[in-house]
Design a protein around this motif. Structure first.
Motif, PDB file in Angstrom:
ATOM      1  N   VAL A 183      -6.527  -4.331  -6.678  1.00 50.98           N
ATOM      2  CA  VAL A 183      -5.257  -3.463  -6.671  1.00 50.98           C
ATOM      3  C   VAL A 183      -3.946  -4.088  -7.326  1.00 50.98           C
ATOM      4  N   MET A 184      -4.065  -5.361  -7.879  1.00 55.42           N
ATOM      5  CA  MET A 184      -2.982  -5.835  -8.142  1.00 55.42           C
ATOM      6  C   MET A 184      -2.950  -6.384  -9.672  1.00 55.42           C
ATOM      7  N   ASP A 185      -1.882  -6.804 -10.102  1.00 58.12           N
ATOM      8  CA  ASP A 185      -1.902  -6.884 -11.554  1.00 58.12           C
ATOM      9  C   ASP A 185      -1.599  -8.602 -11.538  1.00 58.12           C
TER      10      ASP A 185
ATOM     11  N   VAL B 234       0.843  -1.203  -0.052  1.00 53.61           N
ATOM     12  CA  VAL B 234      -0.043  -0.091  -0.028  1.00 53.61           C
ATOM     13  C   VAL B 234       0.690   1.126   0.130  1.00 53.61           C
TER      14      VAL B 234
ATOM     15  N   PRO C 106     -11.658  -0.478 -10.055  1.00 56.04           N
ATOM     16  CA  PRO C 106     -11.325   0.681 -10.085  1.00 56.04           C
ATOM     17  C   PRO C 106      -9.818   0.741 -11.122  1.00 56.04           C
ATOM     18  N   VAL C 107      -9.220  -0.340 -10.935  1.00 56.67           N
ATOM     19  CA  VAL C 107      -7.901   0.147 -11.535  1.00 56.67           C
ATOM     20  C   VAL C 107      -7.576  -0.706 -12.898  1.00 56.67           C
TER      21      VAL C 107
END
Lengths: 443, 179
Positions: A338-340, A19, A389-390
């Motif tokens: 949040v992550m790939d 984070v 969101p990403v």
């Protein structure tokens, strides 16, 4: 602390580091490093000793070399103008239908996915080619960008696929079998996306007008131009699966073929070669840094025995296996916020894999279960590339389409996400979709 | 979690001084050289596969050559990736923070990257020396394995330099430009 407690502490600290914008690979390395010292009672000598060979053992791994080779192949394919040829080819056959050009873009993404193992590269490359055309024919902003963002995910769903290679290396599964298993789900994904376009243009005919009809002579000319793609795909997949080339050799053949196409057909010269080398370098370093960190962390997790204890606990809890699987898939979707994709696979497979293997799903054999779970995991990590969101693909396409607001693109992606959800459910309840080809062509 | 896409280049050398531009040039050329090693490995593999299938004569020791070269060529990639902001990181929770705070967080990240590079360069060098003493060689061509391992050390040392430079650079940015 018990193994499980240590394991959770490791994850907690790692999430805090992540984070705080610490590169994911480094965050994994640090918690692995600290956790190792904690679990061995501060045995610095043992830790330093294990680090001596960490980098060489990992980076000289023969199977792992397929990753830079596939990335190089994708770079060459990009320079070879194959994306344009694929788009023209599919467009020549279905472009005259309503929504046909969007469908052609999806088909071309699938074709590009067959020679490129990365979603982001597929979205970016096809976006540059197809977006101007879609806008020229008056496609609505949300349909045009949504189609391309979703279509880009076909880059990893259709083999070769970098996340599947990582899964194979982590679980010692066969790369060939996993690639074979991904073919039918990948084709279903492509057809599902095309169906979504069809439904959208039926409901809102203005969103996707028809393009011009193309005659057969032109269609055949287009076919000739994409034959190399088909050839490369067949050599790579059939070569690996048929056993006459191992994955590393097949990747080398694919890279050489795409390189030849780029030089002959795409006019690639010295500068293109250097750009390809640099692009490969950066994309490989991104993946390898996470991989080195994951190695350190997984060593520590193995010492803590957290994965095994957690698997036993889940098994003993009497929870229904399908419920556990559904929970795992949901966790992936949340992590995807949040992550790939690769970080997710590297982070979670050491935990989830033993869990899944300990459970019974309709009496499936261990090897079937491991392939089926690999495909399911691939499908859900791919969803993370497009959902808010990403969703990385969404941003890439949106950056190319300057006149379309981001909210429009996210709106455009939603119908495709529905198709993703339906497909994932199908693959969950019908493992045969993934396993059919693997069984039909036993090595 | 923005991985810089392979097709589009990440912004590079944003406000770098002379030292930074020099380091960027070095890391970039080292990365290109590493990438070209892979192009060479592709060529070798093709010769070997064709040789084996058609004339039952593969390149001797092709597998061990590939492994050794891949190892040191990949180690050449890391420093450039960090200089070009290519790291995989989670930026979802911090994109609303002031640029100055983000630059400070990134400085910490870069410091850790520098430390990571230092540890790996040091341990890989020690590992190479140990292998040298044992005198381990590859199975077919009898190439000493320590050479391949030692060739990875400059890559990680460069990563350490990149990490420490980027840390200083980002602190500098957070102190002056973004106030």
């Amino acid at each position: 602390m018990t193994g499980i407690e240590t394991g959770f502490a490791i994850f907690g600290v790692m999430l805090v580091l992540m984070v705080g914008r610490v590169p994911i690979g480094i965050a994994m390395f640090i918690v692995g490093f600290g956790g190792y010292l904690h679990l061995t009672g501060g045995n610095v000598a043992a830790l330093l000793n294990s680090l001596k060979n960490l980098a060489y053992a990992r980076l000289s791994n023969y199977d792992l070399v397929v990753i830079p080779l596939f990335l190089l192949m994708g770079q060459f394919a990009t320079h070879g103008g194959l994306s344009k040829a694929l788009f023209r080819f599919v467009g020549a056959f279905i472009g005259h239908r309503k929504g046909g050009i969007a469908m052609a873009a999806i088909g071309a993404c699938a074709g590009f996915g067959a020679i490129c193992g990365s979603s982001v590269a597929t979205a970016a490359t096809m976006g540059q080619v197809a977006l101007p055309e879609l806008r020229r024919f008056g496609y609505s902003g949300s349909l045009a960008t949504g189609t391309l963002a979703a279509g880009g995910t076909l880059g990893i769903m259709i083999p070769p696929s970098v996340p599947l290679v990582i899964y194979a290396i982590l679980t010692q599964e066969s790369i060939g079998k996993l690639f074979m298993a991904a073919v039918v789900p990948g084709v279903i994904a492509m057809l599902g996306y095309m169906l979504v376009v069809k439904i959208i243009v039926t409901l809102k005919p203005g969103a996707g007008p028809a393009g011009p009809r193309v005659g057969w002579p032109e269609r055949l000319r287009c076919l000739l131009q994409v034959l190399p793609v088909l050839l490369v795909f067949l050599v790579v997949i059939v070569g690996i699966y048929g056993g006459w080339a191992n994955p590393t050799e097949a990747a080398a053949i694919g890279a050489a073929a795409c390189g030849a196409i780029a030089i002959i057909g795409g006019g690639m010269r010295g500068k293109g070669l250097i750009d390809s080398a640099l692009g490969t370098a950066q994309a490989t370093a991104m993946i390898y840094l996470v991989l080195l960190g994951a190695d350190m962390m997984n060593t520590t997790l193995a010492i803590s025995q957290m994965p095994a204890e957690l698997a036993n606990w889940v098994k003993a809890s009497g929870l229904s296996p399908l419920l556990v699987m559904a929970m795992i898939l949901l966790i992936y979707i949340f992590l995807g916020c949040v992550m790939d994709a690769l970080a997710m696979i590297l982070l979670t497979i050491p935990i989830f894999y033993p869990m899944v293997m300990a459970l019974d799903f309709w009496g499936m054999s261990a090897s079937d279960k491991s392939i089926w779970f690999g495909i399911l995991a691939l499908m859900v990590v791919e969803i993370g590339l497009v959902h808010p969101p990403v969703g990385l693909n969404v941003y890439i396409i949106n950056r190319l389409a300057k006149d379309v607001p981001l909210t429009e693109t996210f709106k455009g992606v939603i119908p495709f996400l529905v198709s993703d959800a339906i497909r994932t459910t199908l693959l969950l309840f019908f493992p045969v979709i993934s396993l059919y080809l693997v069984h039909a062509f036993k090595q | 979690m923005h991985d810089a896409e392979p097709v589009e280049q990440a912004p590079q050398g944003d406000g770098f001084g002379a030292a930074g531009r020099f380091l960027l040039t070095v890391t970039k050329n080292v990365a290109i050289a590493g990438g070209l090693v892979f192009v060479g490995l592709v060529a070798m593999s093709i010769v070997s596969i064709v040789g084996r299938k058609l004339f039952a004569w593969p390149v001797p020791g092709d597998v061990e050559l590939l492994q050794m070269c891949a190892a040191f060529a990949s180690s050449a990639f890391f420093a450039y990736c960090h200089m070009a902001n290519g790291d995989v990181k989670v930026d979802f929770f911090t994109h609303n923070l002031a640029p100055r705070t983000v630059a400070r967080l990134d400085a910490i990240g870069s410091l850790l990257v520098g430390a990571f590079g230092t540890v790996l360069a040091w341990r890989t060098a020690v590992g190479a020396l140990a292998v040298h003493e044992v005198g381990e060689t590859s199975a077919v061509l009898a190439i000493p394995v320590w050479i391949a391992q030692a060739l990875m050390v400059p890559g990680f040392a460069l990563l350490a330099a990149a990490g420490f430079y980027m840390c200083a650079h980002r602190l500098h940015l957070s102190g002056r430009v973004l106030r």
